[in-house]
Design an enzyme around this catalytic site. Structure first.
Site, short mmCIF file in Angstrom:
data_model
loop_
_atom_site.label_atom_id
_atom_site.label_comp_id
_atom_site.label_asym_id
_atom_site.label_seq_id
_atom_site.Cartn_x
_atom_site.Cartn_y
_atom_site.Cartn_z
N ASP A 131 85.72 85.70 19.99
CA ASP A 131 86.03 84.57 19.48
C ASP A 131 86.01 83.60 20.58
OD1 ASP A 131 87.24 82.49 16.80
OD2 ASP A 131 88.64 82.41 18.30
N GLU A 154 81.38 83.97 21.00
CA GLU A 154 80.87 83.26 20.03
C GLU A 154 80.29 82.14 21.28
OE1 GLU A 154 83.45 79.60 17.24
OE2 GLU A 154 83.59 81.24 18.30
C1 GLC Z 1 86.51 80.54 16.81
C2 GLC Z 1 86.09 81.05 15.15
C3 GLC Z 1 86.88 79.40 14.22
C4 GLC Z 1 88.64 79.75 14.63
C5 GLC Z 1 88.09 79.34 16.36
C6 GLC Z 1 89.77 79.25 17.15
O1 GLC Z 1 85.71 79.21 16.78
O2 GLC Z 1 84.95 80.74 14.61
O3 GLC Z 1 87.23 80.21 12.76
O4 GLC Z 1 89.28 78.44 14.15
O5 GLC Z 1 87.58 80.19 16.92
O6 GLC Z 1 90.39 80.52 16.96
#
Ligand code: GLC
Length: 526
Positions: A201, A265
């Site tokens: 993440d 991500e």
């Molecule tokens: C990423 C996740 C999202 C979350 C953020 C903070 O972007 O996909 O859903 O709110 O991280 O962890």
């Protein structure tokens, strides 16, 4: 013997656990619920499931605020349920990919409670504490991705702590080796328990500037964009040190027995994305490629995106494609339901590893959320500009009953339904449904490695009609997509072979010059 790693010949399916299947009537999906649906994954034909977080959490950001990295939140189950989930999926030859949230913990994590208790606490440096600027202002201009600024003042110890997201999600200090070691232990814990990989993440947030310089203004910011887009995230994220941290994580998973995947991500353009594969591919195996999300839905633009991405990939790097996730408006809402079929055909005929967001195989649209149903803190913090993520997180409609077979209680968000006939049960019976199409596409992709591994080349573009070729040895396919809701003619350079699959399921003949029906997609042998 084929030595290709499993995550290359693979279609990933993302489950948002709160919304998949409830087993205990509390209106929130859980692990036993997922186990009860394990046969669905096998029937659908996916190879791996990525689960958004189900670890112990106060749920300020619905699981992305973790207060115990190595346990399961009671609303989702317990470690026994986790073990049963892994066993149920592995028995079906489906891999388990967990969400790893390294950038921040919950503000209720014992580490943070210690850290904030005193400047002299041994965990003080586990988080990012800074003195106020002159006059008591925040340390710099960094903006939170969840709205507002990235700094929260703590009156007890008279310093600010950094939070790239909610103030309930304090950022861990990755420059501290003890933090890295503790987080590596988290990876090892889940690998030992059977995880096949991790989706990391907010990975870019680990790369913060050591000098905490101000982010520059973004000249492209428009009113209505998310507030953090007022800045270019030059110093608050994606700094070079992140690649050292990634390489270390990669070494941890590589040292474990078996073959594991690290996905990240990474909301980045192709060239910046390519960096995340690492030097000599020692980084992420699959930095998530979000580029189709912001590509205009036109043949030329899609072709350019595919070509630019393929060209940017380092030698030996494997491509990744997605059309949505739990943070993005659903594809059927962005393009319309008819084009969502075309989008699925595109996604499943691109080279690389695709990820399907749960419910997209049903063509689900975003659900309109009434003000009193609003749950997502992003929607609360940034009202009126479409930043709330509840619409794309609604529970899966398994059948046509009022609660969709999702729960016997009150669902935490309204059931995600497009109307009668949109449930799994109804669509499985309907041979012309999006679900049946997805099922056929997945079966075809499994039978024909040309679709996952083969070379990709554009064959023809005429107006809104696009044709491209996928080829591996003797196996060659042409994919024809009408990106519009009007009939579109297109000519192929060579006489086409047999029709393999069509979005509408009613085409019988195929010619070198043909007219695609509105929103029609075809796969033909070349
Ligand atoms: C990423 C996740 C999202 C979350 C953020 C903070 O972007 O996909 O859903 O709110 O991280 O962890």
């Amino acid at each position: 013997m084929d030595a290709r790693p499993w995550w290359q010949d693979c279609v990933i399916y993302q489950v948002y656990p709160r919304s998949f299947q409830d087993s205990n009537g509390d209106g929130i999906g859980d692990l036993r619920g997922v186990i009860a649906r394990a046969d669905y994954f096998a029937w659908l034909g996916i190879d791996a499931v990525w689960f958004s977080p189900f670890f112990t959490s106060p749920q300020a950001d619905f699981g992305y605020d973790i207060s115990d990295y190595i346990d399961i939140d009671p609303c989702f189950g317990d470690l026994d349920a986790f073990d049963d989930l892994v066993a149920a999926l592995h028995a079906r030859h489906i891999r388990v990919i967990l969400d790893f949230v390294p950038n921040h913990s919950s503000n209720r994590h014992p580490w943070f409670l210690e850290s904030r208790s005193s400047r002299r606490n041994s965990k003080r440096d586990w988080y990012i504490w800074r003195d106020p600027s002159a006059g008591g202002a925040p340390p710099n201009n960094w903006l939170s991705l969840a709205g507002g600024i990235s700094w929260e003042y703590d009156t007890t110890t008279r310093q600010f702590y950094c939070h790239s997201f909610l103030k309930e999600q304090p950022d861990l200090n990755w420059r501290n080796p003890a933090v890295r070691e503790a987080m590596h232990d988290v990876l090892r814990f889940w690998l030992d328990r059977g995880a096949d990989g991790f989706r990391i993440d907010a990975i870019g947030c680990l790369g913060k500037d050591a000098q905490f310089r101000d982010d520059p203004l973004n000249p492209d910011y428009k009113p209505g964009d998310a507030p953090f887009m007022q800045h270019r995230l030059v110093y608050s994220a994606n700094g070079p040190q992140v690649m050292d941290f990634v390489a270390e994580m990669r070494a941890v998973v590589d040292a474990h027995s078996g073959e594991h995947v690290l996905i990240g991500e990474t909301y980045l353009k192709p060239k910046e994305l390519a960096v995340y594969y690492g030097t000599n591919l020692n980084g992420l195996q699959l930095p998530t490629n979000f580029n189709l999300l912001w590509t205009p839905w036109k043949p030329g633009a899609i072709t350019e995106t595919v070509a630019a991405y393929e060209a940017a990939l380092p030698r030996g790097a494997w491509p990744d494609w997605v059309l949505g996730n739990h943070d993005q408006s659903r594809i059927a809402s962005r393009l319309g339901q008819a084009q969502a079929r075309i989008a699925m055909m595109l996604l499943l005929t691109l080279r690389g590893t695709p990820t399907i967001y749960y419910g997209d195989e049903l063509g689900l649209k975003d659900v309109t959320i009434a003000p009193d149903q609003l749950r997502d803190p992003f929607g609360v913090n940034m009202p009126g500009i479409g930043q709330g993520r509840d619409p794309e997180r609604c529970p899966m409609p398994w059948d046509e009953t009022p609660k969709g077979g999702f729960t016997t209680g009150d669902p935490w968000l309204p059931i995600g339904r497009n109307g009668p006939g949109s449930s799994v049960e109804a669509q499985r019976r309907d041979k012309k449904s999006v679900l049946s199409l997805t099922h056929q596409l997945l079966a075809l992709r499994r039978r024909e490695p040309a679709l996952s591994r083969g070379t990709w080349s554009t064959v023809a573009i005429e107006g809104d009609a696009l044709a491209y070729r996928r080829a591996l040895g003797e196996r060659r396919f042409t994919i024809l997509l009408n990106l519009d809701d009007e009939p579109k003619p297109i000519s192929l350079p060579d006489p086409p072979g047999a029709l393999v699959l069509s979005t509408h399921g009613d085409r019988r003949t195929i010619r070198q010059r043909l007219e695609l029906a509105p929103n029609e997609g075809l796969i033909v042998e070349a």
